[in-house]
Design a protein around this motif. Structure first.
Motif, short mmCIF file in Angstrom:
data_model
loop_
_atom_site.label_atom_id
_atom_site.label_comp_id
_atom_site.label_asym_id
_atom_site.label_seq_id
_atom_site.Cartn_x
_atom_site.Cartn_y
_atom_site.Cartn_z
N ARG A 1 2.10 -4.14 8.81
CA ARG A 1 3.18 -3.16 8.69
C ARG A 1 4.47 -3.74 9.27
NH1 ARG A 1 3.61 2.19 7.71
NH2 ARG A 1 5.06 3.45 8.91
N THR B 1 -2.63 -4.94 5.02
CA THR B 1 -2.42 -3.95 6.10
C THR B 1 -1.45 -4.35 7.20
OG1 THR B 1 -4.33 -4.58 7.48
CG2 THR B 1 -4.73 -2.97 5.72
N GLU C 1 0.89 -1.16 0.00
CA GLU C 1 0.00 0.00 0.00
C GLU C 1 0.92 1.20 0.00
OE1 GLU C 1 -3.10 0.64 -0.30
OE2 GLU C 1 -3.87 -1.40 -0.22
N LYS D 1 0.54 4.42 -0.03
CA LYS D 1 0.24 5.54 0.87
C LYS D 1 0.63 5.23 2.31
CE LYS D 1 -3.37 7.47 -1.98
NZ LYS D 1 -4.77 7.86 -2.11
N LEU D 2 0.82 3.96 2.63
CA LEU D 2 1.18 3.56 3.99
C LEU D 2 2.60 3.02 4.07
CD1 LEU D 2 -2.17 1.77 4.90
CD2 LEU D 2 -1.49 4.11 5.45
N SER D 3 3.37 3.15 2.99
CA SER D 3 4.75 2.67 2.95
C SER D 3 5.67 3.85 2.69
CB SER D 3 4.91 1.62 1.83
OG SER D 3 4.03 0.54 2.07
N THR E 1 3.83 -1.45 4.31
CA THR E 1 2.52 -1.96 4.68
C THR E 1 2.01 -2.75 3.48
OG1 THR E 1 2.11 -0.07 6.11
CG2 THR E 1 0.19 -1.38 5.45
#
Length: 117
Positions: A106, A104, A50, A52-54, A100
């Motif tokens: 992480r 989801t 993902e 935006k989450l990495s 991530t």
């Protein structure tokens, strides 16, 4: 026999949970490497990310960022993340990453590489 099957099932579930995370597969420059000044950092993971989450952060010996922008997924490969760098001088640099996976989970890590004179 039922105890054995229960234990086997528990171990299988634990193993599948461990493999659900996006682990670092390869890095360029590699951890501990001594290299010419790189133009970018390229990290490949075991699962799709993902974006935006990495993230990737690269810091010089004084803790200053040397990134030339934000990390992005490599086009056509959602398992690879890259970060363009400013022109960097000889010295030791720290790469800090957070990945991530699409499910989801992480995972974070860091490593160092050296730019030779």
């Amino acid at each position: 026999m039922i105890r054995f099957l229960g234990l086997t099932l528990a171990l299988t579930l634990a193993a599948s949970q461990a493999f659900a995370h996006a682990h670092l597969k390869t890095a360029s420059p590699a951890p501990g490497a001594t290299v010419a000044p790189p133009a970018e950092i390229l990290l490949e993971f075991t699962q799709e990310l993902e974006v935006k989450l990495s993230s990737i952060a690269v810091r010089d010996g004084q803790g200053r960022s040397v990134a030339a922008g934000a990390a992005e997924v490599v086009p056509g490969d959602r398992k690879a993340l890259k970060l363009r760098l400013k022109a960097i001088a000889p010295g030791t640099y720290t790469v800090e990453w957070a990945a991530t996976s699409v499910d989801t989970h992480r995972v974070t890590g860091d490593y160092r590489f050296t730019v030779r004179p």
